[in-house]
Scaffold this motif. Sequence first.
Motif, PDB file in Angstrom:
ATOM      1  N   HIS A   1       3.142 -17.029   0.807  1.00 26.70           N
ATOM      2  CA  HIS A   1       4.552 -16.697   0.621  1.00 26.70           C
ATOM      3  C   HIS A   1       4.806 -15.257   1.028  1.00 26.70           C
ATOM      4  O   HIS A   1       3.885 -14.456   1.185  1.00 26.70           O
ATOM      5  CB  HIS A   1       4.955 -16.927  -0.839  1.00 26.70           C
ATOM      6  CG  HIS A   1       4.321 -15.959  -1.805  1.00 26.70           C
ATOM      7  ND1 HIS A   1       5.034 -14.992  -2.470  1.00 26.70           N
ATOM      8  CD2 HIS A   1       3.030 -15.802  -2.201  1.00 26.70           C
ATOM      9  CE1 HIS A   1       4.217 -14.282  -3.246  1.00 26.70           C
ATOM     10  NE2 HIS A   1       2.997 -14.761  -3.099  1.00 26.70           N
ATOM     11  N   GLY A   2       6.102 -14.955   1.184  1.00 27.18           N
ATOM     12  CA  GLY A   2       6.496 -13.629   1.625  1.00 27.18           C
ATOM     13  C   GLY A   2       6.915 -13.640   3.079  1.00 27.18           C
ATOM     14  O   GLY A   2       7.211 -14.696   3.647  1.00 27.18           O
TER      15      GLY A   2
ATOM     16  N   LYS B   1       1.345 -13.598   1.792  1.00 33.19           N
ATOM     17  CA  LYS B   1       0.339 -13.368   0.760  1.00 33.19           C
ATOM     18  C   LYS B   1      -0.208 -14.707   0.269  1.00 33.19           C
ATOM     19  O   LYS B   1       0.539 -15.664   0.096  1.00 33.19           O
ATOM     20  CB  LYS B   1       0.948 -12.620  -0.423  1.00 33.19           C
ATOM     21  CG  LYS B   1       1.546 -11.262  -0.081  1.00 33.19           C
ATOM     22  CD  LYS B   1       0.473 -10.238   0.163  1.00 33.19           C
ATOM     23  CE  LYS B   1       1.072  -8.845   0.312  1.00 33.19           C
ATOM     24  NZ  LYS B   1       0.024  -7.835   0.569  1.00 33.19           N
TER      25      LYS B   1
ATOM     26  N   ASP C   1      -1.399 -14.386  -7.802  1.00 34.26           N
ATOM     27  CA  ASP C   1      -1.805 -13.726  -6.567  1.00 34.26           C
ATOM     28  C   ASP C   1      -3.299 -13.901  -6.313  1.00 34.26           C
ATOM     29  O   ASP C   1      -4.134 -13.651  -7.196  1.00 34.26           O
ATOM     30  CB  ASP C   1      -1.463 -12.243  -6.659  1.00 34.26           C
ATOM     31  CG  ASP C   1      -1.734 -11.502  -5.359  1.00 34.26           C
ATOM     32  OD1 ASP C   1      -1.583 -12.125  -4.290  1.00 34.26           O
ATOM     33  OD2 ASP C   1      -2.095 -10.317  -5.418  1.00 34.26           O
TER      34      ASP C   1
ATOM     35  N   GLY D   1       7.850 -15.128  -3.015  1.00 35.36           N
ATOM     36  CA  GLY D   1       8.605 -14.854  -1.807  1.00 35.36           C
ATOM     37  C   GLY D   1       8.899 -16.147  -1.076  1.00 35.36           C
ATOM     38  O   GLY D   1       8.659 -17.245  -1.582  1.00 35.36           O
TER      39      GLY D   1
END
Length: 287
Positions: free
Chosen positions: A6-7, A13, A25, A60
């Motif tokens: 995502h991001g 990431k 994460d 994200g």
Amino acid sequence: MKLLRHGPRANPKPGLMDAQGQVRDLSGLIGDITPATLSPSALAALASVDVNTLPVVPLGEYQVPFTGMTKFIAIGLNYADHAAESNLPIPAEPIVFQKTVESAVGCNHAVVLPKGSKKTDWEVELGVVIGTRARYVDEADALKHVAGYCTINDVSEREYQIERGGTWDKGKGCDTFGPIGPWLVTADEVGDPQNLDMWLEVNGHRYQNGNTKTMIFTVAKIVSYVSQFMTLNPGDVITTGTPPGVGMGVKPAPVFLKPGDVMRLGIQKLGEQQQTVYAWDPALIDA
């Protein structure tokens, strides 16, 4: 595990979705979700980590949940009732064609109609992600080569596919025509891939309802079959066909996508997608 990226598209990431719907994460453990991440040993190592020790981060924009794909293989007419609505016979062997790697985008990315498109259509499909190299694999061993599964929208320009000669590929491989995700769900979490409900809506109208149990050729058969003709590498994807309810088959007249339409689709255990359709705009393709 539900693995995701995502991001920003240029610098996503790695993460996983925990049981509470929070993104954890993975950047401290792995740089990205690559073909090497999809091996049985690497997945087992990730699964052994205490999720509660991983940082919770804001989600994200979803990207394709893994990188390093070398092939995006597709199977046509793999549901008997979809073959019937297409007025085509049930195939004796899997129909194999290819989407382009460039067609793969995140699950909520814009779907951009190619120039001159008249008959762009939707198809909710079960995606199979390879975890270990498969070459001349027996059907009994085929699922051992699968890292996991994902939701795919096999967007298709029917005029390009059917009416303009040659193979199906040119109607299937347009940029943005292969939304994948939101997650790659590992095979152990999915269990039997032949009993998953699936659905798709356009502008709130439900067009597709199906279940993978009505596939003509099972996931195991498809992986084995395709591996007789080409090597499947870790990170490669096979999208396995769609149930009935595509726009081409709507009676009394077909329904095709137009700018402003919104598609929502999902598969049991594998998450949901949503895409808005846009007229040709190259800036949207690379966004």
